[in-house]
Scaffold this motif. Structure first.
Motif, PDB file in Angstrom:
ATOM      1  N   LEU A   8       0.862  -1.181   0.000  1.00  0.00           N
ATOM      2  CA  LEU A   8       0.000   0.000   0.000  1.00  0.00           C
ATOM      3  C   LEU A   8       0.894   1.225   0.000  1.00  0.00           C
ATOM      4  CD1 LEU A   8      -2.655  -0.875   2.741  1.00  0.00           C
ATOM      5  CD2 LEU A   8      -2.912  -1.067   0.280  1.00  0.00           C
ATOM      6  N   HIS A   9       0.501   2.242  -0.743  1.00  0.00           N
ATOM      7  CA  HIS A   9       1.318   3.447  -0.842  1.00  0.00           C
ATOM      8  C   HIS A   9       0.441   4.689  -0.786  1.00  0.00           C
ATOM      9  CE1 HIS A   9       4.697   0.935  -2.017  1.00  0.00           C
ATOM     10  NE2 HIS A   9       3.845   0.297  -2.782  1.00  0.00           N
ATOM     11  N   ASP A  10       0.864   5.685  -0.026  1.00  0.00           N
ATOM     12  CA  ASP A  10       0.218   6.995   0.048  1.00  0.00           C
ATOM     13  C   ASP A  10      -1.284   6.862   0.345  1.00  0.00           C
ATOM     14  OD1 ASP A  10       0.304   9.774   0.043  1.00  0.00           O
ATOM     15  OD2 ASP A  10      -0.289   9.867  -2.060  1.00  0.00           O
ATOM     16  N   ILE A  11      -1.605   6.198   1.458  1.00  0.00           N
ATOM     17  CA  ILE A  11      -2.986   5.914   1.854  1.00  0.00           C
ATOM     18  C   ILE A  11      -3.431   6.885   2.937  1.00  0.00           C
ATOM     19  CG2 ILE A  11      -4.485   4.160   2.934  1.00  0.00           C
ATOM     20  CD1 ILE A  11      -3.607   3.390   0.140  1.00  0.00           C
ATOM     21  N   ASP A  12      -4.655   7.391   2.820  1.00  0.00           N
ATOM     22  CA  ASP A  12      -5.255   8.227   3.853  1.00  0.00           C
ATOM     23  C   ASP A  12      -5.552   7.352   5.075  1.00  0.00           C
ATOM     24  OD1 ASP A  12      -8.118   9.187   5.040  1.00  0.00           O
ATOM     25  OD2 ASP A  12      -6.861  10.896   4.460  1.00  0.00           O
ATOM     26  N   VAL A  13      -5.030   7.750   6.221  1.00  0.00           N
ATOM     27  CA  VAL A  13      -5.140   6.924   7.433  1.00  0.00           C
ATOM     28  C   VAL A  13      -6.591   6.740   7.860  1.00  0.00           C
ATOM     29  CG1 VAL A  13      -4.548   6.779   9.887  1.00  0.00           C
ATOM     30  CG2 VAL A  13      -2.840   7.546   8.242  1.00  0.00           C
ATOM     31  N   THR A  31       6.130  -5.865   8.158  1.00  0.00           N
ATOM     32  CA  THR A  31       7.261  -4.950   8.052  1.00  0.00           C
ATOM     33  C   THR A  31       8.332  -5.549   7.153  1.00  0.00           C
ATOM     34  OG1 THR A  31       8.490  -5.844   9.922  1.00  0.00           O
ATOM     35  CG2 THR A  31       6.840  -4.145  10.415  1.00  0.00           C
ATOM     36  N   ARG A  32       9.248  -4.713   6.727  1.00  0.00           N
ATOM     37  CA  ARG A  32      10.376  -5.189   5.908  1.00  0.00           C
ATOM     38  C   ARG A  32      11.211  -6.217   6.667  1.00  0.00           C
ATOM     39  NH1 ARG A  32      10.925  -2.861   1.203  1.00  0.00           N
ATOM     40  NH2 ARG A  32      10.062  -0.801   0.834  1.00  0.00           N
ATOM     41  N   LEU A  46      -2.501   1.254  16.082  1.00  0.00           N
ATOM     42  CA  LEU A  46      -1.792   2.439  16.553  1.00  0.00           C
ATOM     43  C   LEU A  46      -0.286   2.279  16.385  1.00  0.00           C
ATOM     44  CD1 LEU A  46      -1.850   5.192  17.993  1.00  0.00           C
ATOM     45  CD2 LEU A  46      -1.782   3.941  20.144  1.00  0.00           C
ATOM     46  N   LEU A  47       0.238   1.149  16.824  1.00  0.00           N
ATOM     47  CA  LEU A  47       1.677   0.903  16.728  1.00  0.00           C
ATOM     48  C   LEU A  47       2.149   0.841  15.285  1.00  0.00           C
ATOM     49  CD1 LEU A  47       2.116  -1.821  19.490  1.00  0.00           C
ATOM     50  CD2 LEU A  47       2.851   0.569  19.596  1.00  0.00           C
ATOM     51  N   GLY A  48       1.439   0.098  14.487  1.00  0.00           N
ATOM     52  CA  GLY A  48       1.859  -0.082  13.103  1.00  0.00           C
ATOM     53  C   GLY A  48       1.742   1.173  12.275  1.00  0.00           C
ATOM     54  N   PHE A  62       2.989  -3.017   3.833  1.00  0.00           N
ATOM     55  CA  PHE A  62       2.737  -4.301   3.198  1.00  0.00           C
ATOM     56  C   PHE A  62       1.645  -4.983   4.012  1.00  0.00           C
ATOM     57  CE2 PHE A  62       7.033  -3.088   2.192  1.00  0.00           C
ATOM     58  CZ  PHE A  62       7.028  -3.211   0.812  1.00  0.00           C
ATOM     59  N   ILE A  63       0.632  -5.452   3.326  1.00  0.00           N
ATOM     60  CA  ILE A  63      -0.571  -5.986   3.958  1.00  0.00           C
ATOM     61  C   ILE A  63      -0.777  -7.432   3.517  1.00  0.00           C
ATOM     62  CG2 ILE A  63      -3.089  -5.733   4.106  1.00  0.00           C
ATOM     63  CD1 ILE A  63      -1.553  -3.450   5.444  1.00  0.00           C
ATOM     64  N   LEU A  64      -1.198  -8.244   4.459  1.00  0.00           N
ATOM     65  CA  LEU A  64      -1.533  -9.644   4.212  1.00  0.00           C
ATOM     66  C   LEU A  64      -2.922  -9.875   4.794  1.00  0.00           C
ATOM     67  CD1 LEU A  64      -0.403 -12.414   3.252  1.00  0.00           C
ATOM     68  CD2 LEU A  64       0.418 -12.741   5.575  1.00  0.00           C
ATOM     69  N   CYS A  65      -3.832 -10.410   3.984  1.00  0.00           N
ATOM     70  CA  CYS A  65      -5.220 -10.612   4.414  1.00  0.00           C
ATOM     71  C   CYS A  65      -5.563 -12.100   4.457  1.00  0.00           C
ATOM     72  CB  CYS A  65      -6.183  -9.937   3.438  1.00  0.00           C
ATOM     73  SG  CYS A  65      -5.970  -8.164   3.281  1.00  0.00           S
ATOM     74  N   ASP A  66      -6.409 -12.470   5.424  1.00  0.00           N
ATOM     75  CA  ASP A  66      -6.922 -13.835   5.487  1.00  0.00           C
ATOM     76  C   ASP A  66      -7.948 -14.094   4.389  1.00  0.00           C
ATOM     77  OD1 ASP A  66      -5.447 -14.648   7.683  1.00  0.00           O
ATOM     78  OD2 ASP A  66      -7.056 -14.311   9.123  1.00  0.00           O
ATOM     79  N   LYS A  67      -8.733 -13.068   4.061  1.00  0.00           N
ATOM     80  CA  LYS A  67      -9.850 -13.251   3.136  1.00  0.00           C
ATOM     81  C   LYS A  67      -9.652 -12.431   1.864  1.00  0.00           C
ATOM     82  CE  LYS A  67     -13.194 -14.471   6.568  1.00  0.00           C
ATOM     83  NZ  LYS A  67     -14.496 -15.032   6.444  1.00  0.00           N
ATOM     84  N   PRO A  68      -9.876 -13.055   0.704  1.00  0.00           N
ATOM     85  CA  PRO A  68      -9.738 -12.338  -0.570  1.00  0.00           C
ATOM     86  C   PRO A  68     -10.635 -11.095  -0.664  1.00  0.00           C
ATOM     87  CG  PRO A  68      -9.842 -14.692  -0.968  1.00  0.00           C
ATOM     88  CD  PRO A  68     -10.148 -14.479   0.499  1.00  0.00           C
TER      89      PRO A  68
END
Length: 87
Positions: A8-13, A31-32, A46-48, A62-68
């Motif tokens: 993900l890049h340049d995302i509104d929080v 994380t890297r 909050l931490l991330g 970088f995001i990993l999801c359980d569900k498509p």
């Protein structure tokens, strides 16, 4: 079954948090260094997010999801900056 890692890049929080609230499965911030934070937890959010923010926007994650379906929501946010939840 987990889906692929997505950048993900340049995302509104604020919009990112709205999309996370609508996700049905676990969503992980990766994380890297290979650490994974489960973003279903407010503390992990909050931490991330504070580690990745610049000027109220997430610069890179970088995001990993359980569900498509959750991955599709986050992909739309990444590509278009909005989802069906946006005003």
């Amino acid at each position: 079954m987990m889906t692929s890692v997505m950048g993900l890049h340049d995302i509104d929080v604020s919009e990112f948090l709205n999309v996370l609230d609508s996700c049905e499965g676990n969503v992980y911030l990766v994380t890297r260094e290979g650490d994974k934070l489960n973003l279903r937890s407010r503390l992990s959010q909050l931490l991330g997010i504070t580690r990745l923010m610049e000027g109220g926007r997430i610069t890179e994650a970088f995001i990993l999801c359980d569900k498509p379906a959750d991955e599709q929501k986050l992909f739309r946010l990444n590509m278009f900056g909005k989802t069906e939840h946006s005003a």
